[in-house]
Design a protein around this motif. Structure first.
Motif, mmCIF file in Angstrom:
data_model
loop_
_atom_site.group_PDB
_atom_site.id
_atom_site.type_symbol
_atom_site.label_atom_id
_atom_site.label_comp_id
_atom_site.label_asym_id
_atom_site.label_seq_id
_atom_site.Cartn_x
_atom_site.Cartn_y
_atom_site.Cartn_z
ATOM 1 N N THR A 1 -8.195 67.555 -16.970
ATOM 2 C CA THR A 1 -8.463 68.784 -16.215
ATOM 3 C C THR A 1 -7.180 69.228 -15.536
ATOM 4 N N MET A 2 -6.861 70.530 -15.685
ATOM 5 C CA MET A 2 -5.594 71.039 -15.137
ATOM 6 C C MET A 2 -5.803 72.384 -14.471
ATOM 7 N N THR A 3 -4.846 72.726 -13.590
ATOM 8 C CA THR A 3 -4.836 74.030 -12.932
ATOM 9 C C THR A 3 -3.647 74.827 -13.429
ATOM 10 N N ASP A 4 -3.905 76.057 -13.873
ATOM 11 C CA ASP A 4 -2.831 76.986 -14.228
ATOM 12 C C ASP A 4 -2.241 77.496 -12.920
ATOM 13 N N LEU A 5 -1.028 77.136 -12.598
ATOM 14 C CA LEU A 5 -0.451 77.461 -11.296
ATOM 15 C C LEU A 5 -0.098 78.938 -11.148
ATOM 16 N N THR A 6 -0.066 79.665 -12.244
ATOM 17 C CA THR A 6 0.212 81.110 -12.155
ATOM 18 C C THR A 6 -1.054 81.917 -11.902
ATOM 19 N N THR A 7 -2.202 81.422 -12.377
ATOM 20 C CA THR A 7 -3.463 82.166 -12.202
ATOM 21 C C THR A 7 -4.477 81.422 -11.342
ATOM 22 N N GLN A 8 -4.211 80.131 -11.070
ATOM 23 C CA GLN A 8 -5.125 79.243 -10.335
ATOM 24 C C GLN A 8 -6.425 78.970 -11.082
ATOM 25 N N SER A 9 -6.480 79.316 -12.353
ATOM 26 C CA SER A 9 -7.663 79.008 -13.149
ATOM 27 C C SER A 9 -7.659 77.544 -13.552
ATOM 28 N N VAL A 10 -8.839 76.978 -13.750
ATOM 29 C CA VAL A 10 -8.991 75.571 -14.111
ATOM 30 C C VAL A 10 -9.316 75.475 -15.603
ATOM 31 N N THR B 1 -9.599 72.655 -19.194
ATOM 32 C CA THR B 1 -9.734 71.273 -19.656
ATOM 33 C C THR B 1 -9.180 71.168 -21.074
ATOM 34 N N LYS B 2 -8.779 69.967 -21.420
ATOM 35 C CA LYS B 2 -8.316 69.715 -22.785
ATOM 36 C C LYS B 2 -8.676 68.290 -23.162
ATOM 37 N N ARG B 3 -9.195 68.138 -24.363
ATOM 38 C CA ARG B 3 -9.579 66.817 -24.855
ATOM 39 C C ARG B 3 -8.404 66.179 -25.589
ATOM 40 N N TYR B 4 -8.338 64.867 -25.530
ATOM 41 C CA TYR B 4 -7.285 64.153 -26.241
ATOM 42 C C TYR B 4 -7.884 63.018 -27.070
ATOM 43 N N ASP B 5 -7.162 62.624 -28.108
ATOM 44 C CA ASP B 5 -7.433 61.368 -28.809
ATOM 45 C C ASP B 5 -6.549 60.262 -28.230
ATOM 46 N N ARG B 6 -5.299 60.638 -27.945
ATOM 47 C CA ARG B 6 -4.372 59.703 -27.298
ATOM 48 C C ARG B 6 -3.625 60.452 -26.194
ATOM 49 N N LEU B 7 -3.439 59.761 -25.098
ATOM 50 C CA LEU B 7 -2.876 60.381 -23.903
ATOM 51 C C LEU B 7 -1.615 59.645 -23.468
ATOM 52 N N MET B 8 -0.628 60.415 -23.072
ATOM 53 C CA MET B 8 0.607 59.867 -22.500
ATOM 54 C C MET B 8 0.753 60.395 -21.077
ATOM 55 N N PHE C 1 -3.309 61.499 -8.649
ATOM 56 C CA PHE C 1 -4.411 62.253 -9.254
ATOM 57 C C PHE C 1 -5.313 61.371 -10.118
ATOM 58 N N LEU C 2 -4.889 60.143 -10.389
ATOM 59 C CA LEU C 2 -5.667 59.252 -11.248
ATOM 60 C C LEU C 2 -6.688 58.461 -10.443
ATOM 61 N N LYS C 3 -7.804 58.188 -11.063
ATOM 62 C CA LYS C 3 -8.804 57.333 -10.433
ATOM 63 C C LYS C 3 -8.340 55.884 -10.477
ATOM 64 N N GLU C 4 -9.090 55.016 -9.846
ATOM 65 C CA GLU C 4 -8.741 53.589 -9.815
ATOM 66 C C GLU C 4 -9.160 52.900 -11.107
ATOM 67 N N GLU C 5 -8.908 53.557 -12.236
ATOM 68 C CA GLU C 5 -9.325 53.006 -13.521
ATOM 69 C C GLU C 5 -8.142 52.494 -14.336
ATOM 70 N N LEU C 6 -6.954 52.626 -13.805
ATOM 71 C CA LEU C 6 -5.764 52.102 -14.449
ATOM 72 C C LEU C 6 -5.153 51.015 -13.579
ATOM 73 N N ASP C 7 -4.700 49.944 -14.198
ATOM 74 C CA ASP C 7 -4.008 48.903 -13.432
ATOM 75 C C ASP C 7 -2.698 49.479 -12.909
ATOM 76 N N ALA D 1 -6.951 65.822 -12.809
ATOM 77 C CA ALA D 1 -7.879 64.713 -13.051
ATOM 78 C C ALA D 1 -7.856 64.342 -14.529
ATOM 79 N N VAL D 2 -8.178 63.070 -14.778
ATOM 80 C CA VAL D 2 -8.347 62.587 -16.149
ATOM 81 C C VAL D 2 -9.654 61.811 -16.211
ATOM 82 N N ASP D 3 -10.510 62.151 -17.179
ATOM 83 C CA ASP D 3 -11.746 61.406 -17.422
ATOM 84 C C ASP D 3 -11.517 60.536 -18.648
#
Length: 444
Positions: free
Chosen positions: A90-99, A101-108, A249-255, A81-83
């Protein structure tokens, strides 16, 4: 500045490397679902066909190299997910299944695309493959000695390339295409027919206007493929019917386009502030056709480099991408073909007033050994003669000529100018009138 990149294959790693060089003070983090980065899947058909043996040849960079350059890698992490309001991933570590989060200033966003898996009964069998990831293709390659009958579903780039390479291994190939032509996206019908001829010369059986309806299975393995017209034995089935952008995984917030591709502008920006996208999950600006979906490695890398600058600088320093022409090429047996710019059918869909010329001419002087014919088609404006597109088919020395035609289309020159461009000449390479000159001078 916190720069977060979702996806570390083509566009994503191009952005990361360029962004870190552009703004050394920025923190650049790449989140990648796979345990590797910078993988070039275009090489997989040729690896499968034995053109090279070391899979490492398909990796442009290793994780160690990227970390050494100051880029943080979170491998085997999947973004769920992206807010965009809080600028949080928000991400899942696929080796541990832990959730996490990471904040960004700019996202690609460079999440690529997933092969389309049609709902055909039996398609989940163990001997059904897509040619997109290294490990399954390595397993298939290891099994080739025990395989004779191969059914390939899909007559696009991957389908034709895989069929061609496996035919070189002496396999019996049935190539099934639901449309009435092979490669009918980048090529007009007369070139699709030539490609079909080239494929059939390699003893590949081509089935056009035919749809796979069922995979006959035994003990979880396909033994035959039933279509609406016949049934063909299969030790292995390869599915190559296209791609779907990984944007679920993205919401309907991007064209986005109806297929899910994220719409971007010439700077790589999306409809959300401080969010960029490129590669097989996004559109790309086309010089003649507007924003289009073109899942090509060349496009991903070029847009990645542009965005690598733009994501790390202020708006007034950003660079505009000059646009693509959808240039592509394919090898089929002893033949090769290329397409650049608009095909005739694409130009007509855009309501452009075009004319075309299509000729066969020689690749070089008649007294030099092994002279061959090259077929060249030009698509141009009926009034101004500005060149819009070109297609080529032939043997040696064909595809590289597309480079000159791409440059001509990019520059917006006319067929009248093209007919007199001073191309290099020597008898082993061309005639005194280069094949491109000859084609252009037939435009009326």
């Amino acid at each position: 500045m916190e720069i977060v990149i979702i996806g570390g294959i083509a566009a994503g790693m191009s952005v990361a490397a360029k962004a870190k060089r552009t703004n050394k003070a920025a923190n650049v983090t790449v989140i990648e679902k796979e345990p590797y980065v910078s993988f070039g899947a275009c090489g997989l058909p040729y690896y499968l066909g034995g053109q090279f043996e070391d899979q490492k040849e398909m990796f442009a960079r290793t994780p160690e190299q990227m970390r050494a350059s100051g880029i943080e890698l979170l491998l085997e992490h999947e973004v769920v997910a992206v807010d965009f309001q809080t600028k949080t991933v928000t991400m899942t570590d696929l080796t541990t299944q832990s959730v996490k989060t990471k904040r960004y200033d700019r996202l690609m966003i460079a999440t690529g695309a997933t092969p389309i898996i049609p709902p055909i009964p039996g398609i989940d069998s163990t001997n059904v493959y897509t040619i997109t990831k290294p490990e399954p293709v390595a397993q298939l390659k290891a099994r080739l000695k025990d395989i004779q009958d191969v059914v390939v579903i899909g007559g696009g780039f991957i389908g034709v390339e895989v069929a061609d390479q496996l035919a070189l291994q002496g396999k019996t190939i049935h190539l099934i295409e639901a449309e009435n032509a092979l490669m009918n996206g980048p090529f007009d019908p007369e070139f699709s027919e030539k490609i079909k001829m080239a494929v059939e010369k390699e003893a590949i059986t081509v089935h056009l206007s035919e749809k796979a309806e069922e995979f006959v299975t035994q003990d979880g393995r396909v033994t035959a493929v039933k279509t609406d017209k016949g049934e063909y034995p299969a030790d292995v089935v390869i599915v190559a019917v296209g791609f779907r952008p990984n944007t679920q995984f993205l919401k309907e917030e991007l064209d986005r386009l109806p297929n899910g591709a994220i719409v971007i502008d010439a700077y790589g920006r999306t409809s959300q502030e401080a969010v960029f996208a490129a590669g097989d999950c996004a559109t790309v600006p086309h010089r003649l056709a507007g924003n289009v979906y073109l899942p090509l490695a060349t496009v991903a890398n070029k847009m990645g480099r542009i965005i690598g600058t733009n994501i790390a600088v202020e708006a007034d320093e950003m660079l505009a991408f000059p646009g693509v022409l959808g240039s592509s090429a394919i090898k089929a047996g002893q033949y090769e073909a290329a397409s650049t710019g608009l095909t005739e059918k694409q130009a007509k869909q855009l309501n452009l007033n075009v004319r075309t010329t299509c000729i066969e001419t020689s690749n070089h002087s008649n007294y030099y050994t092994v002279q061959e014919k090259i077929m060249i088609k030009l698509v141009y404006d009926a009034e101004t003669f500005v060149l819009y597109g070109a297609q080529l088919f032939g043997k040696n020395e064909t595809v590289l000529r597309a480079t000159g035609l791409t440059s001509a289309i990019h520059a917006g020159i006319t067929t009248k100018e093209l007919g007199f461009i001073d191309f290099s000449y020597a008898p082993p390479f061309a005639s005194t009138w280069e094949a491109i000159n000859v084609a252009a001078n037939t435009a009326k």
